[in-house]
Design a protein around this motif. Sequence first.
Motif, mmCIF file in Angstrom:
data_model
loop_
_atom_site.group_PDB
_atom_site.id
_atom_site.type_symbol
_atom_site.label_atom_id
_atom_site.label_comp_id
_atom_site.label_asym_id
_atom_site.label_seq_id
_atom_site.Cartn_x
_atom_site.Cartn_y
_atom_site.Cartn_z
ATOM 1 N N UNK A 24 0.854 -1.186 0.000
ATOM 2 C CA UNK A 24 0.000 0.000 0.000
ATOM 3 C C UNK A 24 0.892 1.237 0.000
ATOM 4 N N UNK A 25 0.786 2.039 -1.042
ATOM 5 C CA UNK A 25 1.690 3.172 -1.250
ATOM 6 C C UNK A 25 0.901 4.447 -1.519
ATOM 7 N N UNK A 26 1.532 5.589 -1.246
ATOM 8 C CA UNK A 26 0.859 6.873 -1.467
ATOM 9 C C UNK A 26 0.771 7.211 -2.947
ATOM 10 N N UNK A 27 1.779 6.799 -3.728
ATOM 11 C CA UNK A 27 1.847 7.141 -5.149
ATOM 12 C C UNK A 27 2.164 5.886 -5.960
ATOM 13 N N UNK A 31 5.817 4.451 -7.329
ATOM 14 C CA UNK A 31 6.277 3.170 -6.793
ATOM 15 C C UNK A 31 6.508 2.164 -7.912
ATOM 16 N N UNK A 32 5.642 2.181 -8.921
ATOM 17 C CA UNK A 32 5.804 1.251 -10.040
ATOM 18 C C UNK A 32 7.104 1.537 -10.798
ATOM 19 N N UNK A 40 11.749 -5.951 -9.350
ATOM 20 C CA UNK A 40 10.820 -6.861 -8.680
ATOM 21 C C UNK A 40 9.364 -6.563 -9.025
ATOM 22 N N UNK A 41 9.131 -5.771 -10.077
ATOM 23 C CA UNK A 41 7.778 -5.322 -10.391
ATOM 24 C C UNK A 41 6.819 -6.461 -10.711
ATOM 25 N N UNK A 102 12.786 1.501 0.262
ATOM 26 C CA UNK A 102 12.205 2.099 -0.933
ATOM 27 C C UNK A 102 11.579 3.448 -0.605
ATOM 28 N N UNK A 103 11.381 4.308 -1.604
ATOM 29 C CA UNK A 103 10.748 5.603 -1.361
ATOM 30 C C UNK A 103 9.370 5.489 -0.713
#
Length: 217
Positions: A24-27, A31-32, A40-41, A102-103
């Motif tokens: 679960x990410x903000x952006x 992130x992609x 690792x996508x 990660x960011x």
Amino acid sequence: MVMTNTTSIASIASITSIASVTLEVADPEAARRFYTAFGVDTRIRLRASEAHSTGFRGFTLALTVSGPATVDGFVDAAVDAGATVLKPAAKSLWGYGGVVQAPDGTIWKIATSAKKDTGPATREIDEMVLLLGVEDVKGSKQFYVGRGLTVAKSFGGKYAEFASDESSPVKLALYKRRGLAKDLGVPAEGTGSHRVVLGCAAGPFTDPDGFAWEAAS
């Protein structure tokens, strides 16, 4: 303060392995881009979320690779894409590895049991493991055994790893929360959402440490 400890009363159904890992990410777009550059996508999913989370989220994703040069390649790719180094890649008693964040906040460990390279660096991942930091390894192990998982390795109240089938993108393992935080080089304290959701055929449910599972799509 640790993450909320709740257990779902959903009916128990058998699971054999993790079908998906969703961060679960903000952006999601940012992130992609990061995870594509990291390599690792294809092994994870991303979902937009503004859920509150501070400090250690209680888990890490670990990549096992063939040799030190490959570890360095993954660490360098992560840093070039915006990751922060938590532990520089270095030799240890067990091999060679490093830790990056990660960011989006997810912590990744990249390691190999080999202390010397026997070939050129690759972008191949031998194994990916999701390590959950739990308060009671024995209790959490029994929770998952009760839901159908099979223990592959177990070291008392410190560590447990479950078997997975070939279709699973990641293995599941349990580690004492404070021990995991120490290994990653971060404080063990954390509050709010874990910011990770696991998919399986038997979801939804929540484990004793608040890690959420959902029905795999």
